[in-house]
Scaffold this motif. Structure first.
Motif, PDB file in Angstrom:
ATOM      1  N   LYS A   1      31.930 -27.708 -11.669  1.00  0.00           N
ATOM      2  CA  LYS A   1      33.098 -27.986 -12.524  1.00  0.00           C
ATOM      3  C   LYS A   1      33.551 -29.430 -12.402  1.00  0.00           C
ATOM      4  O   LYS A   1      34.137 -29.992 -13.313  1.00  0.00           O
ATOM      5  N   GLU A   2      33.243 -30.045 -11.236  1.00  0.00           N
ATOM      6  CA  GLU A   2      33.674 -31.422 -11.010  1.00  0.00           C
ATOM      7  C   GLU A   2      33.105 -32.368 -12.074  1.00  0.00           C
ATOM      8  O   GLU A   2      33.704 -33.399 -12.373  1.00  0.00           O
TER       9      GLU A   2
ATOM     10  N   GLY B   1      20.884 -29.746   0.516  1.00  0.00           N
ATOM     11  CA  GLY B   1      21.495 -30.770   1.361  1.00  0.00           C
ATOM     12  C   GLY B   1      20.951 -30.646   2.768  1.00  0.00           C
ATOM     13  O   GLY B   1      19.816 -31.027   3.051  1.00  0.00           O
ATOM     14  N   ARG B   2      21.758 -30.018   3.642  1.00  0.00           N
ATOM     15  CA  ARG B   2      21.384 -29.950   5.056  1.00  0.00           C
ATOM     16  C   ARG B   2      20.571 -28.704   5.412  1.00  0.00           C
ATOM     17  O   ARG B   2      19.975 -28.639   6.483  1.00  0.00           O
ATOM     18  N   ASN B   3      20.585 -27.720   4.559  1.00  0.00           N
ATOM     19  CA  ASN B   3      19.907 -26.464   4.896  1.00  0.00           C
ATOM     20  C   ASN B   3      18.414 -26.538   4.552  1.00  0.00           C
ATOM     21  O   ASN B   3      17.937 -25.975   3.562  1.00  0.00           O
TER      22      ASN B   3
ATOM     23  N   MET C   1      28.897 -13.401  -9.191  1.00  0.00           N
ATOM     24  CA  MET C   1      28.544 -14.577  -9.991  1.00  0.00           C
ATOM     25  C   MET C   1      27.227 -14.406 -10.734  1.00  0.00           C
ATOM     26  O   MET C   1      26.916 -15.164 -11.646  1.00  0.00           O
TER      27      MET C   1
ATOM     28  N   ALA D   1      27.713 -25.000 -13.209  1.00  0.00           N
ATOM     29  CA  ALA D   1      28.641 -24.438 -12.223  1.00  0.00           C
ATOM     30  C   ALA D   1      29.501 -25.553 -11.660  1.00  0.00           C
ATOM     31  O   ALA D   1      30.670 -25.356 -11.338  1.00  0.00           O
TER      32      ALA D   1
ATOM     33  N   THR E   1      20.374 -24.315  -2.302  1.00  0.00           N
ATOM     34  CA  THR E   1      20.646 -23.659  -1.023  1.00  0.00           C
ATOM     35  C   THR E   1      22.074 -23.123  -0.913  1.00  0.00           C
ATOM     36  O   THR E   1      22.419 -22.479   0.069  1.00  0.00           O
ATOM     37  N   GLY E   2      22.915 -23.404  -1.910  1.00  0.00           N
ATOM     38  CA  GLY E   2      24.306 -22.956  -1.854  1.00  0.00           C
ATOM     39  C   GLY E   2      24.488 -21.561  -2.428  1.00  0.00           C
ATOM     40  O   GLY E   2      23.525 -20.871  -2.782  1.00  0.00           O
ATOM     41  N   SER E   3      25.736 -21.171  -2.516  1.00  0.00           N
ATOM     42  CA  SER E   3      26.072 -19.822  -2.970  1.00  0.00           C
ATOM     43  C   SER E   3      25.602 -19.581  -4.411  1.00  0.00           C
ATOM     44  O   SER E   3      24.928 -18.579  -4.708  1.00  0.00           O
ATOM     45  N   ILE E   4      25.914 -20.501  -5.306  1.00  0.00           N
ATOM     46  CA  ILE E   4      25.466 -20.338  -6.706  1.00  0.00           C
ATOM     47  C   ILE E   4      23.951 -20.476  -6.798  1.00  0.00           C
ATOM     48  O   ILE E   4      23.282 -19.701  -7.503  1.00  0.00           O
TER      49      ILE E   4
ATOM     50  N   ASP F   1      31.099 -21.170 -14.437  1.00  0.00           N
ATOM     51  CA  ASP F   1      32.329 -20.711 -13.807  1.00  0.00           C
ATOM     52  C   ASP F   1      32.680 -19.381 -14.473  1.00  0.00           C
ATOM     53  O   ASP F   1      32.581 -19.271 -15.713  1.00  0.00           O
TER      54      ASP F   1
ATOM     55  N   GLY G   1      21.239 -27.865  -6.073  1.00  0.00           N
ATOM     56  CA  GLY G   1      22.153 -27.131  -5.190  1.00  0.00           C
ATOM     57  C   GLY G   1      21.616 -25.734  -4.911  1.00  0.00           C
ATOM     58  O   GLY G   1      22.370 -24.762  -4.816  1.00  0.00           O
TER      59      GLY G   1
ATOM     60  N   MET H   1      31.916 -17.152  -1.826  1.00  0.00           N
ATOM     61  CA  MET H   1      31.542 -18.440  -2.430  1.00  0.00           C
ATOM     62  C   MET H   1      31.354 -19.457  -1.308  1.00  0.00           C
ATOM     63  O   MET H   1      31.621 -19.182  -0.147  1.00  0.00           O
ATOM     64  N   GLY H   2      30.947 -20.672  -1.655  1.00  0.00           N
ATOM     65  CA  GLY H   2      30.856 -21.748  -0.671  1.00  0.00           C
ATOM     66  C   GLY H   2      32.242 -22.035  -0.089  1.00  0.00           C
ATOM     67  O   GLY H   2      33.266 -21.716  -0.700  1.00  0.00           O
TER      68      GLY H   2
END
Ligand code: NDP
Length: 393
Positions: free
Chosen positions: A122-123, A36-38, A263, A120, A10-13, A147, A8, A201-202
């Motif tokens: 959490k899911e 992912g898409r970025n 973060m 990060a 490319t995301g915020s974290i 988190d 992950g 955040m995302g």
């Protein structure tokens, strides 16, 4: 050199993690970055950090990734199997920052390698807490919470005996709709829900913060990670978002963790543990802050916390059902199919349609059973949203 992988990236974290890595390049050897898409971000970071491997989750973007990495020497790959391959390459420290249930399988694979998983996502704990904790135990891997609330609790517990802990209090900003009456919540738009008052955040976690579903997930995460009873976990609304969590001990003491909304603190703590390295986060001037405010959450306007309580009481795969229903309801809200308040209604209705009859939901924990519970919940959520949209006779 610490070998690191960022799932992950490319995301915020992921970007905050790479920001810290970039500040101390001699210390790190980047094994794999996934996105992912970025593709532009993924390829540029893979080149900048000289990663061995860059993976996009989407097969249809492999050619784009290959083109963007041409001549760089970075291996390109795509799809679910490639994500798992990225997570299985030997690394000392892996950041699990894919958003949603999609983060579970790569995170588990990283744990099987026995290093440190900075969690990060959490899911993972919400959908499969016992499986995640058992996988870490079995392979001698370490999970570091990322988190901010869980990092704060972890820090407040250093040197303490869990037997002396009476309660864990995690704070919630209350999100952009903290003061909105229920009638106005019904009209909340995606743009309004995507504007968090404190944290950048995302988009998905930001909207989950507005509905308090994010806090609901975090309550379950607290139970799974710290092994504390649900009745000893409290949520406190704290609009300033400076106190991230408190631990209450049996002698009445409360240990609070206070820090800026950045973060990179929690990520940096997980990256440097057991040391505390200097981090590029703002230093709080409490005289300037002046006062800190707290209030109780309003369960009538924000039912997500009550639903989390029901999910924990039910146990088993209810967390996987809850999370998947929430993810689908969030898709429905983002796509304009349902309104803001209908997200909680949808999740509640999915839980009541699936329980108590669906035998497969209480099968034990494995990637398969979690995936099946997730699938049943998504299909049911789609049905609930279709029923709600159908004209009433
Ligand atoms: P973002 O949406 O900013 O980033 C998500 C990352 O996952 C991106 O790299 C994205 O790729 C990738 N991704 C999206 N869908 C998939 C998929 N199906 N398979 C594989 N990769 C995928 O999320 P955040 O960084 O905000 O959050 C990441 C996780 O961390 C979440 O679980 C969130 O709850 C948790 N978290 C986040 C915090 C924050 O401050 N942001 C705080 C605490 C926890 P791309 O963008 O290229 O499409």
């Amino acid at each position: 050199m610490t070998r690191i992988t960022v799932l992950g990236a490319t995301g915020s974290i992921g970007q905050n993690t790479l920001d810290l890595v970039a500040r101390d390049p001699a210390r790190f050897d980047v094994v794999a970055l996934t996105g992912g898409r970025n593709i532009a971000q993924l390829a540029s970071d893979a080149c900048k950090f000289r990663a061995q491997l860059a993976v996009t989750a989407h097969d249809d973007l492999l050619d784009d990734l290959r083109a963007a990495l041409a001549g760089s020497g970075v291996e390109a790959a795509a799809g679910q199997a490639a994500l798992i391959d990225a997570a299985s390459r030997p690394a000392d420290w892996t950041m699990s920052a894919i958003v949603g249930a999609a983060g579970l399988a790569p995170g588990l694979k990283a744990l099987e390698q026995g290093g440190t998983l900075a969690l990060a996502n959490k899911e993972s704990l919400v959908t499969a807490g016992p499986l995640v904790m058992e996988t870490a135990r079995k392979h001698g891997a370490r999970i570091m919470p990322v988190d901010s609330e869980h990092s704060a609790v972890f820090q407040a517990l250093v040197g303490e005996d869990m037997a002396a802990v009476e309660r864990i209090i995690i704070t919630a900003s209350g999100g952009p709709f903290r003061d909105w009456p229920r009638s106005r919540l019904a009209t909340a738009t995606v743009a309004q829900a995507s504007a968090h008052p404190n944290w950048a955040m995302g988009q998905r976690i930001t909207i989950d913060s507005a509905s308090l579903f994010n806090k609901a997930l975090e309550v379950i995460e607290t139970k799974e990670f710290f092994g504390i009873s649900p009745q000893d976990i409290e949520v406190l609304v704290h609009p300033d978002s400076l106190v991230h969590a408190l631990v209450g001990f049996r002698d009445g003491a409360l240990m609070a963790h206070i820090g800026p909304h950045d973060m990179r603190h929690a990520i940096g703590y997980a990256l440097n543990w057991p040391d505390r390295a200097a981090l590029p986060v703002a230093r709080l001037d409490l005289a300037q802050v002046g006062s800190l405010t707290f209030e109780a959450p309003d369960h009538a306007r924000f039912p997500a916390l009550r639903l989390a309580g029901e999910v924990m009481a039910r146990g088993g795969l209810a967390g996987a059902v809850f999370n998947a229903a929430k993810e689908r309801a969030l898709d429905g809200f983002l796509e304009g199919r349902i309104g803001f308040l209908q997200m909680a209604n949808t999740v509640e209705e999915v839980l009541s349609r699936i329980y108590p009859d669906n035998g497969l939901i209480d099968a034990g924990f494995s990637l398969d059973t979690v995936a099946r519970a997730d699938h049943v919940a998504r299909v049911t959520a789609d049905q609930v949203m279709m029923d709600a949209a159908a004209p009433h006779s």
